[in-house]
Structures are given as structure tokens and as C-alpha cells.
Design an enzyme around this catalytic site. Structure first.
Site, short mmCIF file in Angstrom:
data_model
loop_
_atom_site.label_atom_id
_atom_site.label_comp_id
_atom_site.label_asym_id
_atom_site.label_seq_id
_atom_site.Cartn_x
_atom_site.Cartn_y
_atom_site.Cartn_z
N SER A 1 0.85 -1.19 0.00
CA SER A 1 0.00 0.00 0.00
C SER A 1 0.88 1.24 0.00
CB SER A 1 -0.88 0.01 1.25
OG SER A 1 -1.41 1.30 1.42
N HIS B 1 -1.47 -1.25 -4.11
CA HIS B 1 -2.72 -0.92 -3.42
C HIS B 1 -2.75 0.59 -3.15
CE1 HIS B 1 -6.14 -1.89 -0.77
NE2 HIS B 1 -5.64 -0.99 0.08
N ASP C 1 -4.88 3.68 -1.48
CA ASP C 1 -5.90 4.01 -0.49
C ASP C 1 -6.42 5.43 -0.70
OD1 ASP C 1 -6.05 1.65 1.27
OD2 ASP C 1 -3.93 2.10 1.64
N MET D 1 -8.82 8.16 0.61
CA MET D 1 -9.57 8.50 1.84
C MET D 1 -10.10 9.92 1.74
SD MET D 1 -7.06 6.99 4.75
CE MET D 1 -6.32 5.36 4.62
N HIS E 1 -8.62 1.29 -3.47
CA HIS E 1 -9.48 1.05 -2.29
C HIS E 1 -10.13 2.37 -1.91
CE1 HIS E 1 -9.50 -0.26 2.25
NE2 HIS E 1 -10.72 -0.07 1.77
N MET F 1 -12.18 4.65 0.20
CA MET F 1 -12.77 4.86 1.53
C MET F 1 -13.42 6.24 1.50
SD MET F 1 -9.66 3.20 3.68
CE MET F 1 -8.59 3.26 2.26
N MET G 1 -11.23 -5.71 5.96
CA MET G 1 -10.41 -4.79 6.76
C MET G 1 -10.08 -5.48 8.08
SD MET G 1 -9.74 -1.92 5.16
CE MET G 1 -8.69 -1.51 6.54
N PHE H 1 -5.87 4.70 8.73
CA PHE H 1 -4.44 4.93 8.99
C PHE H 1 -3.65 3.65 8.76
CE2 PHE H 1 -6.99 7.60 11.74
CZ PHE H 1 -6.50 8.87 11.40
N ASP I 1 -6.45 -6.49 4.60
CA ASP I 1 -5.85 -5.15 4.61
C ASP I 1 -5.79 -4.61 6.03
OD1 ASP I 1 -4.92 -2.69 3.88
OD2 ASP I 1 -6.78 -2.00 2.93
N SER J 1 2.83 -0.36 6.23
CA SER J 1 3.99 0.00 7.06
C SER J 1 5.00 -1.13 7.18
CB SER J 1 3.51 0.47 8.43
OG SER J 1 2.63 -0.47 8.98
C1 DX5 Z 1 -5.96 1.45 6.09
C2 DX5 Z 1 -5.65 1.16 4.64
C3 DX5 Z 1 -4.57 0.17 4.45
C4 DX5 Z 1 -3.23 0.61 5.01
C5 DX5 Z 1 -2.56 -0.61 5.56
O1 DX5 Z 1 -7.13 2.18 6.19
O2 DX5 Z 1 -6.77 0.69 3.94
O3 DX5 Z 1 -4.42 -0.20 3.09
O4 DX5 Z 1 -2.38 1.20 4.07
O5 DX5 Z 1 -1.43 -0.21 6.24
P1 DX5 Z 1 -0.72 -1.17 7.27
O6 DX5 Z 1 -0.23 -2.35 6.49
O7 DX5 Z 1 0.37 -0.31 7.83
O8 DX5 Z 1 -1.75 -1.54 8.30
ZN ZN Z 2 -6.43 -0.24 1.88
#
Ligand code: DX5
Ligand code: ZN
Length: 223
Positions: A12, A37, A39, A41, A70, A72, A141, A147, A179, A202
Site C-alpha cells: 500500500s 494498493h 488508499d 480516503m 481502495h 474509503m 479490513m 491509517f 488489509d 507500514s
Molecule cells: C488502512 C488502509 C490500508 C493501510 C494498511 O485504512 O486501507 O491499506 O495502508 O497499512 P498497514 O499495512 O500499515 O496496516
Molecule cells: Zn487499503
């Protein structure tokens, strides 16, 4: 887990360097990743704000890897054509953000993209039951979205077990994606549950050796 099942490893970008996207994408490619991936948001459905379709469009120009978007966001139906035109391969939206989930799945598929749906940890997996025949991907999820860097809620993996069993019994074709909080310590358990797509933010980007991290998460022998 089926023997020799293909694992899709999808870092991600959220945990990458937004001031040097090219470097982050190169790192993802160098780790032999399968997808990227992305994200999206909106600061409404989730507390954080990241980026929109322009980012996806620019990343599309610098990589051939499939782009796993993804969403959100509230009102995902308003953004689908922008992300399709930007070059997304998979578009996943949240069940919690919509009423007409089936219509949005159709909208995504008719535009030529693969359609995914996601649920947060507090949403029961049974809420997806009517949608299962129509989906290309289900993203479970394993943290509350918003985050990177949170610890996995291990109990959410039971949803994967459940969906993997139904897929086998009914012959459905969706991929199962996990995820949130995936790392080298829990990846084996995540894979054993029947997961196809392991997303890592991360644990990949903050690792001293992301290439080894990727191999460990995939479960490559000999690392
Ligand atoms: C969280 C995201 C994830 C995030 C995962 O809301 O949808 O894709 O990047 O990060 P880690 O692997 O650090 O949990
Ligand atoms: Zn994600």
C-alpha cells in the site's frame, strides 16, 4: 490452504513517500510485487485524507503493475468513472457507504474494471451474502480503516475462513484480500485462512529490507 496457491502481494502506497512517488513505486516493483494498493480516503467516511484519481493517473504512467484502488469515500458511485479513466484495474468500495451496493458493482464491471467490496471490522460478513456471485474481490479490513501502522484485529480473519468455504462450495470466483496490520509474524496465519491478496503498508515501507519483508509475507521458502 490449498497447496501452491498463488499469493498476490500488494504493498500500500499509503506508507510510501508522497513527495517521491516514483521511488516508492520502484521499491514496490523491485520487491517483485503483484499489485499496487492505493488508499483513497475522503476525511468523511474515514478521518484521514489521502489523494484522488489524479494520483492514480500519474502512477498508471510509470508502472505496468495492476492498480488496486481502495475507495474509503462516501458516495463512491460519483467517483468510479474518474478512477476507471485514470487506469485502475480493481475498484473496491465500502459496503458501509452505500445503499445500492449491487448497482455499484454493476457500474464498476460495466466500465471494464474488476469490482471489489470491503467491510470494516464491525460489519458482519453475512451482510455480503447476496453480493457474493457478482464480486471479483472482497477486501476484509483487519484494522479500522483510516491509517497505516495499526495492529491487526486477528478475529477479523474468521471472515476469510467463512468466505473461502462458501467460495469452494458454490464455485464463486472472488479473490479474498486482507488489509491492515499484515506483517511477517502474522502473514502465515493470514495465508492459511484462504487469503489471496496480502496488503502491506507500514511493514513493507518501514522495513530496513523491504525486499526481504515482501518475501517473508508471501511465504517464500529460503528467506
Ligand atoms: C488502512 C488502509 C490500508 C493501510 C494498511 O485504512 O486501507 O491499506 O495502508 O497499512 P498497514 O499495512 O500499515 O496496516
Ligand atoms: Zn487499503
Amino acid at each position: 490452504m490449498k497447496k501452491d496457491k498463488k499469493i498476490i502481494f500488494a504493498p500500500s502506497l499509503l506508507s510510501g513517500n508522497f513527495a517521491d512517488i516514483q521511488y516508492s513505486v520502484k521499491l514496490i516493483e523491485d520487491a517483485d510485487s503483484d499489485w499496487i494498493h492505493l488508499d483513497v480516503m475522503d476525511g468523511v467516511f474515514v478521518p484521514n485524507i489521502t489523494f484522488g484519481h489524479k494520483m492514480v493517473q500519474d502512477i498508471r504512467r510509470i508502472t505496468k503493475l495492476p492498480l488496486d484502488v481502495h475507495l474509503m469515500t462516501v458516495h463512491p458511485e460519483n467517483h468510479i468513472s474518474d478512477f476507471v479513466n485514470a487506469g485502475a484495474d480493481y475498484i473496491t468500495f465500502h459496503l458501509e457507504t452505500v445503499v445500492h451496493s449491487h448497482r455499484i458493482i454493476q457500474q464498476i464491471k460495466e466500465s471494464g474494471c474488476k469490482a471489489g467490496i470491503s467491510i470494516v471490522p464491525g460489519t458482519p460478513v453475512g451482510a455480503l451474502s447476496e453480493l457474493l456471485p457478482f464480486l471479483d474481490l472482497i477486501l476484509i479490513m483487519s484494522v479500522n480503516p483510516g491509517f497505516g501502522g495499526q495492529s491487526m484485529i486477528i478475529e477479523t480473519l474468521d471472515k476469510i475462513n467463512f468466505l473461502d468455504d462458501i467460495r469452494g462450495n458454490k464455485g464463486y470466483n472472488y479473490l479474498l484480500s486482507v488489509d491492515g496490520g499484515v506483517n511477517r509474524d502474522n502473514a502465515e496465519l493470514v495465508r492459511e485462512k484462504g487469503t489471496d491478496v496480502l496488503i502491506s503498508g507500514s511493514s513493507f515501507f518501514k522495513s530496513a529490507n523491504p525486499i526481504m519483508e515482501a518475501a517473508l509475507i508471501r511465504g517464500n521458502k529460503g528467506v
